[in-house]
Scaffold this active site. Structure first.
Site: not given
Ligand code: C5P
Length: 399
Positions: A210, A279, A289, A338
């Site tokens: 984020n 989230d 990889k 919220k």
């Protein structure tokens, strides 16, 4: 920031090698807006010259109790009248002994005795001198007399030995001085916080994350410590320095953050959840990889991360919880919803596009009486207001 704006400080130097740190300290105090009058003992002038301190403070330096520049010969009174504090840094073992006895045989000790303002001292001496019975007796007595003892730190010493007795570093003394002037609205409270982003692995070299600089969370951690709290900051990766006095626990993923928070929550009075927690995390993390030559772009599957704040809020005897909401639209509506959904008494909301990465912020506080806008300012100014708002709402100590 000018955290010492309008403050007049008398900075006293007694004799010790740590005098070299006081040159940096006076610069930093002035950068923060303070007016600094430097007073040196004769011994201090053997370690650093008054000229250096005068050039850095931009004001005359006082050494001599019989200074002819003071027409009424009352420097010992005048210098502390109107001062907000005297800070003696370094404070030698001998100088502290003098303070305990109330002796006044030079300008600095006379000033301390004749003061009408708080006195802070930063001890600086060899570890054996610090640990000696007389010095420890003197420290106890000075504390009982209301003198604030800053440090000392621990580590390698100029004499080549290692142990307690080093003077705190200039940035630490500055943080202590700034904190000294802040209201102690969270005194004795244990504050647990999260800040920064989480990062969730895709494969050993790739992550999703984020956007979060961590600036707001770190500013709140600093403001909570300044307000007298014991602060534990569980932080995702950021480029920020850990605020002085704050204990940082470094984590990467949301699940690591969850584990660290849940371990510390039972011993906390307040939980402030500022982190931008991912989230979702990748369900099918590749153990090697993912090669771009061999594959089509990978199809990532996600699973939901645990909601740290909602989990802490639901603990039977858990801390008082404060949430954050960064929205891009309909802030009031989403923030109210919220707060109720998470089951928390207070939520701080902002519009993400206005504050992301910025040094300034605009927030509102949401509680069961409605929305309360906070004056916009630097993230640090706003952090102090948020801490005050928490302290005002926090119920009396439960345990
Ligand atoms: O759930 P949402 O992201 O809308 O709410 C934001 C608030 O919840 C913030 O205080 C954030 O730190 C917290 N949060 C959390 N755990 C998550 C997601 C958000 O603690 N998994």
């Amino acid at each position: 920031m000018h955290d010492l704006r309008d403050r007049r400080i008398v900075l006293g130097l007694s004799g010790g090698i740590a005098c070299y740190k006081s040159a940096e300290l006076v610069r930093r105090m002035i950068e923060q807006g303070a007016t600094v009058d430097v007073v040196m003992t004769d011994a201090a002038t053997h370690f650093i010259t008054p000229v250096t301190m005068q050039a850095l403070s931009g004001r005359p330096v006082f050494v001599d109790a019989w200074d002819a520049r003071v027409p009424n010969n009352m420097a010992h009174i005048d210098l502390t009248r109107g001062a907000d504090a005297i800070l003696v840094a370094p404070a030698s073992a001998d100088f502290m002994a003098k303070l305990v006895q109330g002796r006044a045989d030079d300008l600095l000790s006379t000033l301390c005795l004749a003061r009408a303002c708080p006195l802070l001292v930063a001890p600086a001496m060899n570890r054996e001198m610090w640990g000696s019975a007389p010095t420890q007796r003197n420290v106890t007595q000075l504390s009982a007399d209301g003198v604030v003892i800053l440090g000392p730190g621990s580590g390698s010493q100029a004499c080549g030995e290692t142990g307690d007795g080093r003077m705190l570093e200039p940035h630490q003394l500055l943080a202590e001085l700034i904190a000294f002037f802040q209201p102690k609205s969270l005194s004795g409270r244990r504050v647990l916080m999260t800040a920064g982003p989480t990062i969730e692995p895709i494969d050993p070299v790739r992550v999703i994350t984020n956007r979060s600089s961590g600036k707001t969370g770190y500013a709140i951690a600093r403001a909570a410590w300044e307000a007298g709290a014991q602060v534990t900051l569980v932080s995702g990766p950021t480029a920020l320095a850990v605020p002085y006095g704050v204990t940082r626990i470094g984590v990467e993923s949301a699940r690591q953050m969850y584990d660290a928070v849940l371990a510390a929550a039972p011993d906390s009075d307040v939980f402030i959840s500022v982190a931008a927690v991912a989230d979702w995390r990748v369900a099918n993390i590749a153990s090697d990889k993912i090669k771009k030559d061999d594959h089509q772009p990978p199809a990532l599957e996600f699973v939901a991360n645990p909601d740290i704040l909602a989990t802490v809020a639901a603990l039977p005897d858990g801390p008082w919880c404060v949430g954050f909401a960064a929205e891009t639209q309909l802030l009031s509506k989403f923030a109210h919803e919220k707060r109720l959904r998470k089951g928390i008494p207070m939520l701080v909301g902002n519009l993400a596009q206005h504050v992301m990465d910025a040094d300034e912020t605009t927030v509102s506080i949401f509680d069961d009486t409605g929305e309360h806008p906070i004056a916009p300012g630097t993230k640090y100014d706003v952090a102090r207001l948020i801490v005050q708002a928490i302290a005002k709402r926090l119920p009396a100590r439960r345990r």
